[in-house]
Design a protein around this motif. Structure first.
Motif, PDB file in Angstrom:
ATOM      1  N   ILE A  39       1.095  -1.279   0.261  1.00  0.00           N
ATOM      2  CA  ILE A  39      -0.057   0.132  -0.293  1.00  0.00           C
ATOM      3  C   ILE A  39       0.999   1.266  -0.624  1.00  0.00           C
ATOM      4  CG2 ILE A  39      -1.634   1.494   1.290  1.00  0.00           C
ATOM      5  CD1 ILE A  39      -2.957  -1.065   2.215  1.00  0.00           C
ATOM      6  N   GLU A  40       1.918   1.326   1.081  1.00  0.00           N
ATOM      7  CA  GLU A  40       2.853   2.541   0.939  1.00  0.00           C
ATOM      8  C   GLU A  40       3.173   2.438  -0.323  1.00  0.00           C
ATOM      9  OE1 GLU A  40       7.198   3.808   3.374  1.00  0.00           O
ATOM     10  OE2 GLU A  40       5.410   2.009   4.227  1.00  0.00           O
ATOM     11  N   VAL A  41       4.075   1.709  -0.828  1.00  0.00           N
ATOM     12  CA  VAL A  41       4.902   2.085  -2.864  1.00  0.00           C
ATOM     13  C   VAL A  41       3.539   2.416  -3.261  1.00  0.00           C
ATOM     14  CG1 VAL A  41       6.160   0.371  -3.837  1.00  0.00           C
ATOM     15  CG2 VAL A  41       6.435   0.163  -1.653  1.00  0.00           C
ATOM     16  N   PHE A  42       2.783   1.521  -3.716  1.00  0.00           N
ATOM     17  CA  PHE A  42       1.768   2.238  -4.553  1.00  0.00           C
ATOM     18  C   PHE A  42       0.977   3.535  -4.337  1.00  0.00           C
ATOM     19  CE2 PHE A  42       0.396  -2.308  -5.403  1.00  0.00           C
ATOM     20  CZ  PHE A  42       1.050  -2.862  -5.902  1.00  0.00           C
ATOM     21  N   GLU A  43       1.357   3.597  -3.235  1.00  0.00           N
ATOM     22  CA  GLU A  43       0.437   5.508  -3.261  1.00  0.00           C
ATOM     23  C   GLU A  43       1.481   6.204  -3.741  1.00  0.00           C
ATOM     24  OE1 GLU A  43      -2.459   5.111   1.364  1.00  0.00           O
ATOM     25  OE2 GLU A  43      -0.220   5.186   1.230  1.00  0.00           O
ATOM     26  N   GLY A  44       3.020   5.548  -3.313  1.00  0.00           N
ATOM     27  CA  GLY A  44       4.404   6.751  -3.837  1.00  0.00           C
ATOM     28  C   GLY A  44       4.207   6.370  -5.819  1.00  0.00           C
ATOM     29  N   LEU A  45       4.861   5.358  -5.611  1.00  0.00           N
ATOM     30  CA  LEU A  45       5.175   5.288  -6.994  1.00  0.00           C
ATOM     31  C   LEU A  45       3.848   5.000  -8.602  1.00  0.00           C
ATOM     32  CD1 LEU A  45       6.262   1.378  -7.654  1.00  0.00           C
ATOM     33  CD2 LEU A  45       7.616   3.565  -7.241  1.00  0.00           C
ATOM     34  N   MET A  46       2.453   5.646  -7.677  1.00  0.00           N
ATOM     35  CA  MET A  46       1.419   5.758  -8.894  1.00  0.00           C
ATOM     36  C   MET A  46       1.033   7.562  -8.937  1.00  0.00           C
ATOM     37  SD  MET A  46       1.258   2.953  -9.820  1.00  0.00           S
ATOM     38  CE  MET A  46       1.749   0.849  -9.606  1.00  0.00           C
ATOM     39  N   ASP A  47       1.476   8.216  -8.601  1.00  0.00           N
ATOM     40  CA  ASP A  47       1.510   9.415  -8.307  1.00  0.00           C
ATOM     41  C   ASP A  47       1.556  10.199  -9.562  1.00  0.00           C
ATOM     42  OD1 ASP A  47       4.495   9.289  -8.078  1.00  0.00           O
ATOM     43  OD2 ASP A  47       4.885  10.107  -5.746  1.00  0.00           O
ATOM     44  N   GLY A  48       2.881   9.429 -10.377  1.00  0.00           N
ATOM     45  CA  GLY A  48       3.376   9.711 -12.382  1.00  0.00           C
ATOM     46  C   GLY A  48       4.716   9.842 -11.847  1.00  0.00           C
ATOM     47  N   ARG A  49       5.163   9.730 -10.779  1.00  0.00           N
ATOM     48  CA  ARG A  49       6.805   9.918 -10.974  1.00  0.00           C
ATOM     49  C   ARG A  49       7.251   9.846 -11.505  1.00  0.00           C
ATOM     50  NH1 ARG A  49       7.740   7.956  -4.507  1.00  0.00           N
ATOM     51  NH2 ARG A  49       5.909   9.336  -4.440  1.00  0.00           N
ATOM     52  N   ASN A  50       6.881   8.391 -12.997  1.00  0.00           N
ATOM     53  CA  ASN A  50       8.305   7.265 -13.470  1.00  0.00           C
ATOM     54  C   ASN A  50       7.182   7.606 -14.439  1.00  0.00           C
ATOM     55  OD1 ASN A  50       9.848   5.933 -11.255  1.00  0.00           O
ATOM     56  ND2 ASN A  50       8.089   4.937 -10.721  1.00  0.00           N
ATOM     57  N   ALA A  51       6.325   8.862 -14.726  1.00  0.00           N
ATOM     58  CA  ALA A  51       5.934   8.550 -16.129  1.00  0.00           C
ATOM     59  C   ALA A  51       7.358   9.666 -17.333  1.00  0.00           C
ATOM     60  CB  ALA A  51       5.373  10.270 -16.094  1.00  0.00           C
ATOM     61  N   ARG A  52       8.110   8.997 -17.302  1.00  0.00           N
ATOM     62  CA  ARG A  52       9.685   9.905 -17.979  1.00  0.00           C
ATOM     63  C   ARG A  52      10.238   8.461 -19.176  1.00  0.00           C
ATOM     64  NH1 ARG A  52      13.823  10.038 -15.064  1.00  0.00           N
ATOM     65  NH2 ARG A  52      13.423   9.893 -12.622  1.00  0.00           N
ATOM     66  N   LEU A  53      10.884   8.732 -19.471  1.00  0.00           N
ATOM     67  CA  LEU A  53      11.375   7.640 -19.981  1.00  0.00           C
ATOM     68  C   LEU A  53      13.112   7.807 -20.173  1.00  0.00           C
ATOM     69  CD1 LEU A  53       9.560   7.672 -23.853  1.00  0.00           C
ATOM     70  CD2 LEU A  53       9.367   6.597 -21.925  1.00  0.00           C
ATOM     71  N   THR A  54      13.603   7.080 -20.026  1.00  0.00           N
ATOM     72  CA  THR A  54      15.157   7.724 -20.097  1.00  0.00           C
ATOM     73  C   THR A  54      15.876   6.702 -21.418  1.00  0.00           C
ATOM     74  OG1 THR A  54      16.050   4.916 -18.357  1.00  0.00           O
ATOM     75  CG2 THR A  54      15.364   6.495 -17.346  1.00  0.00           C
ATOM     76  N   ASP A  55      17.400   6.789 -21.325  1.00  0.00           N
ATOM     77  CA  ASP A  55      18.082   6.380 -22.588  1.00  0.00           C
ATOM     78  C   ASP A  55      19.260   5.323 -22.515  1.00  0.00           C
ATOM     79  OD1 ASP A  55      18.749   6.315 -25.514  1.00  0.00           O
ATOM     80  OD2 ASP A  55      20.112   7.546 -24.788  1.00  0.00           O
ATOM     81  N   ASP A  56      18.589   5.106 -20.663  1.00  0.00           N
ATOM     82  CA  ASP A  56      19.890   4.111 -19.735  1.00  0.00           C
ATOM     83  C   ASP A  56      19.926   2.943 -21.055  1.00  0.00           C
ATOM     84  OD1 ASP A  56      20.673   6.087 -19.110  1.00  0.00           O
ATOM     85  OD2 ASP A  56      20.043   4.873 -16.608  1.00  0.00           O
ATOM     86  N   VAL A  57      18.555   2.152 -21.734  1.00  0.00           N
ATOM     87  CA  VAL A  57      19.041   0.743 -21.763  1.00  0.00           C
ATOM     88  C   VAL A  57      19.587   1.005 -23.404  1.00  0.00           C
ATOM     89  CG1 VAL A  57      17.673  -0.880 -23.472  1.00  0.00           C
ATOM     90  CG2 VAL A  57      16.790  -0.235 -21.285  1.00  0.00           C
ATOM     91  N   ARG A  58      19.818   2.190 -24.204  1.00  0.00           N
ATOM     92  CA  ARG A  58      20.476   2.148 -25.378  1.00  0.00           C
ATOM     93  C   ARG A  58      21.624   2.530 -25.246  1.00  0.00           C
ATOM     94  NH1 ARG A  58      22.644   5.917 -28.400  1.00  0.00           N
ATOM     95  NH2 ARG A  58      21.536   7.296 -27.473  1.00  0.00           N
ATOM     96  N   GLN A  59      21.781   3.160 -24.376  1.00  0.00           N
ATOM     97  CA  GLN A  59      23.220   3.947 -23.758  1.00  0.00           C
ATOM     98  C   GLN A  59      24.070   2.853 -23.206  1.00  0.00           C
ATOM     99  OE1 GLN A  59      24.762   6.740 -23.650  1.00  0.00           O
ATOM    100  NE2 GLN A  59      23.154   7.429 -24.136  1.00  0.00           N
TER     101      GLN A  59
END
Length: 283
Positions: free
Chosen positions: A239-259
């Motif tokens: 519950i604590e994890v989902f309340e944090g993760l589902m606030d949009g904080r991860n709604a961005r891409l990174t380039d690390d796989v390609r790097q």
């Protein structure tokens, strides 16, 4: 595309301990590590390794060169920092300095575990992964989809779902690349943002079966998990994890796989087509 096998000319005799080797991430890490020319030593309870029993660690770690660490249940669990820190220190004491930890992108509860690894004296790398694409085809979410409805507390937030094969190949490449990624934290994501509703719609289209997504309040979802027998402490953590993760904080891409891999991350649509063809959501 970069072939990670080219980076392993001097690592053909390298032995890597893979914890959770029969699990969702460990199996992909083991497969990618073997493909990269590394020798894999699988670590699991069936093979005598137990995160909860430190007396089993030394025999697994001894005479290896590196280790991939995935903590059972969750990297943000209350016992994770102590467990990962203690194992890392034991590994360093046995001469196994090269350690790679799987962490969760955006999960504040995981930070103490990452810090425990960094302070262990190891040559460490942290790989923070976004939500796994395979969570839709393996694990507790599958049954709901097979019966036409996914109930989950993600609202309409967007997530760059990452293919576990990319996670495995990134970890293998990091291990095979000497000191290149020591002391670094990588964030691996897929190449586009999707809501859970959009993800379910793609699965529905690929399977030809009507599926819907129903967002649920986090605490109501926790009560459902408790009804399924999930321990109270684990429910409260989720519950604590989902309340944090589902606030949009991860709604961005990174380039690390390609790097790291020299190619773009696998698209969610590719995962869906392959999983559908394999019958992942067949009732």
């Amino acid at each position: 595309m970069t072939d990670i096998r080219k980076d392993t000319a001097n690592t053909q005799s390298m032995t890597v301990v893979v914890t959770g080797a029969s699990g969702r991430t460990g199996s992909r890490v083991a497969q990618a590590a073997r493909a990269a020319g590394l020798t894999v030593r699988a670590a699991s309870r069936a093979r005598g390794f137990d995160w909860e029993d430190p007396t089993t660690w030394a025999d697994t770690l001894r005479d290896s060169d590196a280790a991939y660490l995935v903590y059972p249940s969750d990297v943000g669990a209350p016992a994770a920092a102590e467990g990962v820190g203690a194992l890392a220190r034991e590994a360093v004491g046995l001469g196994v300095r090269r350690l790679v930890l799987l962490s969760a992108r955006g999960e504040a509860q995981a930070l103490p575990t990452e810090e425990a690894l960094a302070s262990s004296g190891a040559d460490w790398t942290v790989v923070r992964a976004s939500w796994f694409a395979q969570n839709f085809s393996e694990g507790p979410l599958v049954e709901g989809l097979r019966h036409g409805e996914l109930v989950f507390p993600a609202g309409e937030v967007r997530e760059p779902f990452v293919d576990l094969r990319d996670v495995g190949e990134v970890v293998a490449a990091v291990l095979a690349s000497g000191d290149r990624y020591v002391g670094r934290t990588l964030e691996v994501t897929g190449p586009r943002l999707l809501t859970w509703r959009e993800a379910v719609a793609e699965i529905s289209e690929a399977t030809g079966v009507k599926m819907t997504y129903t967002p649920a309040p986090v605490r109501a979802y926790g009560q459902t998990l408790a009804g399924f027998g999930v321990p109270t402490e684990e429910v409260e953590l989720l519950i604590e994890v989902f309340e944090g993760l589902m606030d949009g904080r991860n709604a961005r891409l990174t380039d690390d796989v390609r790097q790291v891999l020299g190619r773009e991350a696998r698209d969610f649509g590719e995962f869906v087509r392959e999983a559908a063809s394999a019958g992942a959501w067949h009732v």
